[in-house]
Design a protein around this motif. Structure first.
Motif, PDB file in Angstrom:
ATOM      1  N   UNK A 196       0.820  -1.202   0.000  1.00 34.41           N
ATOM      2  CA  UNK A 196       0.000   0.000   0.000  1.00 34.41           C
ATOM      3  C   UNK A 196       0.855   1.254   0.000  1.00 34.41           C
ATOM      4  N   UNK A 197       0.378   2.270  -0.719  1.00 30.68           N
ATOM      5  CA  UNK A 197       1.042   3.561  -0.736  1.00 30.68           C
ATOM      6  C   UNK A 197       0.082   4.668  -0.368  1.00 30.68           C
ATOM      7  N   UNK A 198       0.629   5.850  -0.132  1.00 27.29           N
ATOM      8  CA  UNK A 198      -0.210   7.028   0.145  1.00 27.29           C
ATOM      9  C   UNK A 198       0.246   8.150  -0.768  1.00 27.29           C
ATOM     10  N   UNK A 199      -0.717   8.852  -1.370  1.00 27.79           N
ATOM     11  CA  UNK A 199      -0.424   9.940  -2.292  1.00 27.79           C
ATOM     12  C   UNK A 199      -0.732  11.293  -1.658  1.00 27.79           C
ATOM     13  N   UNK A 200      -0.158  12.321  -2.248  1.00 27.24           N
ATOM     14  CA  UNK A 200      -0.429  13.671  -1.753  1.00 27.24           C
ATOM     15  C   UNK A 200      -1.903  14.023  -1.928  1.00 27.24           C
ATOM     16  N   UNK A 201      -2.470  13.619  -3.072  1.00 31.87           N
ATOM     17  CA  UNK A 201      -3.868  13.921  -3.364  1.00 31.87           C
ATOM     18  C   UNK A 201      -4.634  12.647  -3.678  1.00 31.87           C
ATOM     19  N   UNK A 202      -5.883  12.624  -3.260  1.00 32.04           N
ATOM     20  CA  UNK A 202      -6.734  11.480  -3.604  1.00 32.04           C
ATOM     21  C   UNK A 202      -7.137  11.526  -5.069  1.00 32.04           C
ATOM     22  N   UNK A 203      -7.108  12.708  -5.672  1.00 31.41           N
ATOM     23  CA  UNK A 203      -7.442  12.837  -7.087  1.00 31.41           C
ATOM     24  C   UNK A 203      -6.273  12.339  -7.936  1.00 31.41           C
ATOM     25  N   UNK A 204      -6.550  12.169  -9.222  1.00 32.47           N
ATOM     26  CA  UNK A 204      -5.494  11.743 -10.130  1.00 32.47           C
ATOM     27  C   UNK A 204      -5.777  10.390 -10.733  1.00 32.47           C
ATOM     28  N   UNK A 205      -4.982  10.038 -11.754  1.00 30.21           N
ATOM     29  CA  UNK A 205      -5.232   8.809 -12.507  1.00 30.21           C
ATOM     30  C   UNK A 205      -4.168   7.750 -12.317  1.00 30.21           C
ATOM     31  N   UNK A 206      -3.141   8.045 -11.507  1.00 31.78           N
ATOM     32  CA  UNK A 206      -2.115   7.049 -11.242  1.00 31.78           C
ATOM     33  C   UNK A 206      -1.421   7.383  -9.920  1.00 31.78           C
ATOM     34  N   UNK A 207      -0.856   6.387  -9.244  1.00 28.85           N
ATOM     35  CA  UNK A 207      -0.175   6.644  -7.970  1.00 28.85           C
ATOM     36  C   UNK A 207       1.057   7.535  -8.144  1.00 28.85           C
ATOM     37  N   UNK A 208       1.448   8.198  -7.056  1.00 29.02           N
ATOM     38  CA  UNK A 208       2.635   9.055  -7.068  1.00 29.02           C
ATOM     39  C   UNK A 208       3.917   8.236  -7.176  1.00 29.02           C
ATOM     40  N   UNK A 209       3.911   6.999  -6.674  1.00 24.86           N
ATOM     41  CA  UNK A 209       5.127   6.184  -6.657  1.00 24.86           C
ATOM     42  C   UNK A 209       4.735   4.714  -6.573  1.00 24.86           C
ATOM     43  N   UNK A 210       5.704   3.836  -6.815  1.00 27.43           N
ATOM     44  CA  UNK A 210       5.471   2.394  -6.733  1.00 27.43           C
ATOM     45  C   UNK A 210       5.748   1.931  -5.306  1.00 27.43           C
ATOM     46  N   UNK A 211       4.688   1.642  -4.575  1.00 27.66           N
ATOM     47  CA  UNK A 211       4.821   1.340  -3.144  1.00 27.66           C
ATOM     48  C   UNK A 211       5.705   0.121  -2.893  1.00 27.66           C
TER      49      UNK A 211
END
Length: 506
Positions: free
Chosen positions: A350-365
């Motif tokens: 599991x990862x956590x992103x800066x924003x819940x919006x968007x179409x892809x994760x910020x990084x590969x957890x």
């Protein structure tokens, strides 16, 4: 662990690796040997570990690169003529042979928890499931990975980037020079009579598939088995609707793991759920996608509901995607309401992103988690347990791009190698939670590898409840090594058994 250290070749352990110009350079040809013992499946296995470098030679006999390798050989076996040799490659392209080395088949594995998450202090521990009891293993680092490097020419200059690409950095160049290197390694270590196996992970599966035929046709070296761990497409096309539909079983596995499916599906075991999703994918989903924009509204709604049912997404999300769910969007969307993303190579992470919006994760957890463990472990292990000292940086991922992917017929090469060699068997291993090279794509590749079906009894598939590196999970480390062990032993021909096809009578 008892060690007896033997120092061979040119390696100077007491001083940094520098030349007259004070550059960090690779020793072109050297070895360090240490001796150890471990218990595998409760029985003692004594072995030597040889770490070193061996040149890559061009047609004129000049050393153009030097490859770093680690070779494990059981020391209580007097006759290696029947002792299997496993030649191990990772992928990338550009990845070192670190992953399977210190997490899967070798005698020492990462200090991680039972699910594969990092623990401190970093390091390694005994691999009680290693295949070293039944086979010797060499881990090969292609050019610019690990400590492997391109060498300067006689004028003291490195080849141009374009020349390096032609020499090393492409599907076919990679296979060609590695086949030459393997020939030299086998000759140096007196392993020509030994049964030989190739194992590759991720892009390494393209590598070993190509090598199987290249070794036969150019080096006259015949292989007993090829193991494809989390395979790529091997040049077998699955674009368009097949690529789109084949993701769904992986989506279902991931959603099931995170308890994002309806209660009736969550109550099923994964082994019950996945065949159901696979059947829907082949019999209904692919035909629906094939109709594109001319599918009826009723049929589109029906398929969207079923895709949503199995993927854990909403019907509206499926419809807005025209029934085609992008994988990166799935990693972001599945747990969006929980403010979490899922990993690419292993969606248990599991990862956590800066924003819940968007179409892809910020990084590969998953990758950031793995590098926590692997990087300290391999640097510690090589220097302090295997006594290989160098000032070179160990390249977890080396500079090999742009990679020439043209002319990738490695799947066909593997089929041809199997046809030419009745001894050659193939096993595929894949994790159900791998979103980069998903398990259903791996099955599809196996189905398409030999469309004649004549050799299908020599092809097998094994699935695991983990991701791209299924062996990081303790339960699957045991299971996947045992599957390897059984495959190796099963692929050994009986003594004096001829390599031939029997005549079929009508």
């Amino acid at each position: 662990m008892k060690k007896i250290i033997t120092i061979l070749g040119l390696l100077l352990l007491a001083s940094p690796m520098v030349n007259a110009e004070n550059e960090r350079v690779i020793n072109v040809d050297d070895t360090v040997v240490t001796k150890h013992s471990i218990k595998v499946k409760g029985k003692k296995v004594s072995y030597s570990a040889t770490t070193g470098t061996q040149p890559v030679w061009d047609a004129e006999g000049n050393a153009t690169a030097s490859l770093f390798y680690t070779y494990y050989q059981r020391t209580d076996v007097k006759d290696n003529s029947t002792r299997p040799l496993v030649i191990s490659f990772n992928g990338g392209p550009g990845s070192a042979s670190v992953w399977m080395h210190v997490a899967y088949t070798g005698p020492r594995v990462l200090n991680v928890d039972s699910e594969g998450y990092p623990l401190q202090p970093y390091g390694v521990k005994t691999n009680e499931f290693s295949i070293l009891d039944v086979a010797d293993i060499v881990y090969v680092n292609p050019v610019n990975t690990g400590y492997s490097r391109v060498l300067k020419d006689k004028e003291g200059k490195l080849p141009s980037k374009d020349k390096q690409k032609k020499m090393f950095f492409g599907v076919n160049a990679d296979v060609k020079y590695l086949a030459e290197w393997v020939n030299s390694f086998v000759s140096r270590n007196n392993r020509w009579r030994s049964p030989k196996f190739l194992i590759g992970e991720s892009y390494g599966t393209s590598r070993v598939s190509g090598l199987a035929l290249e070794l036969q046709n150019s080096q006259w070296m015949y292989i007993n088995g090829v193991i494809l761990v989390s395979p790529t497409d091997l040049g077998i096309k699955r674009d368009g609707i097949v690529k789109q539909a084949n993701r769904l079983p992986y989506f279902a596995a991931t959603a099931w793991y995170h308890k994002a499916l309806s209660n009736d599906l969550q109550q099923k075991d994964l082994a019950q759920l996945l065949p159901e999703v696979e059947t829907f994918t082949i019999n209904e989903y692919i035909p629906a996608l094939a109709r594109g924009g001319f599918i009826s509204d009723d049929e589109k709604q029906k398929i969207a509901k079923k895709v949503a049912y199995y993927s854990g997404l909403s019907v509206d999300e499926v419809l807005r995607s025209n029934l085609d769910i992008d994988t990166s969007y799935f990693w972001k969307e599945l747990l969006r309401s929980r403010n979490q993303t899922v990993g690419r190579l292993d969606s248990r992470y599991l990862g956590i992103d800066e924003k819940a919006t968007g179409s892809r994760p910020d990084y590969n957890a998953e990758l950031t988690s793995w590098l926590h463990s692997f990087t300290p472990a391999i640097n510690y292990y090589l220097a302090e347990e295997l006594n290989y000292k160098t000032d070179l940086k160990y390249n977890m991922f080396g500079p090999v791009h742009p990679w020439d992917r043209t002319g990738n017929y490695t799947g066909e090469n593997l089929r041809q190698a199997m046809a030419q060699n009745p001894y050659l068997n193939v096993m595929i291993q894949a994790g159900y939670y791998d979103g980069a090279t998903n398990y259903f794509d791996a099955k599809y590749t196996m189905w398409q590898l030999d469309r004649s079906s004549i050799m299908k009894d020599r092809l097998s598939f094994k699935g695991y409840r983990s991701g791209h590196m299924m062996y990081l999970r303790y339960e699957d480390l045991q299971k996947s090594n045992q599957d390897l062990r059984e495959f190796i032993l099963k692929s050994l021909p009986r003594e004096n058994e001829p390599a031939k096809y029997e005549s079929k009578m009508n």
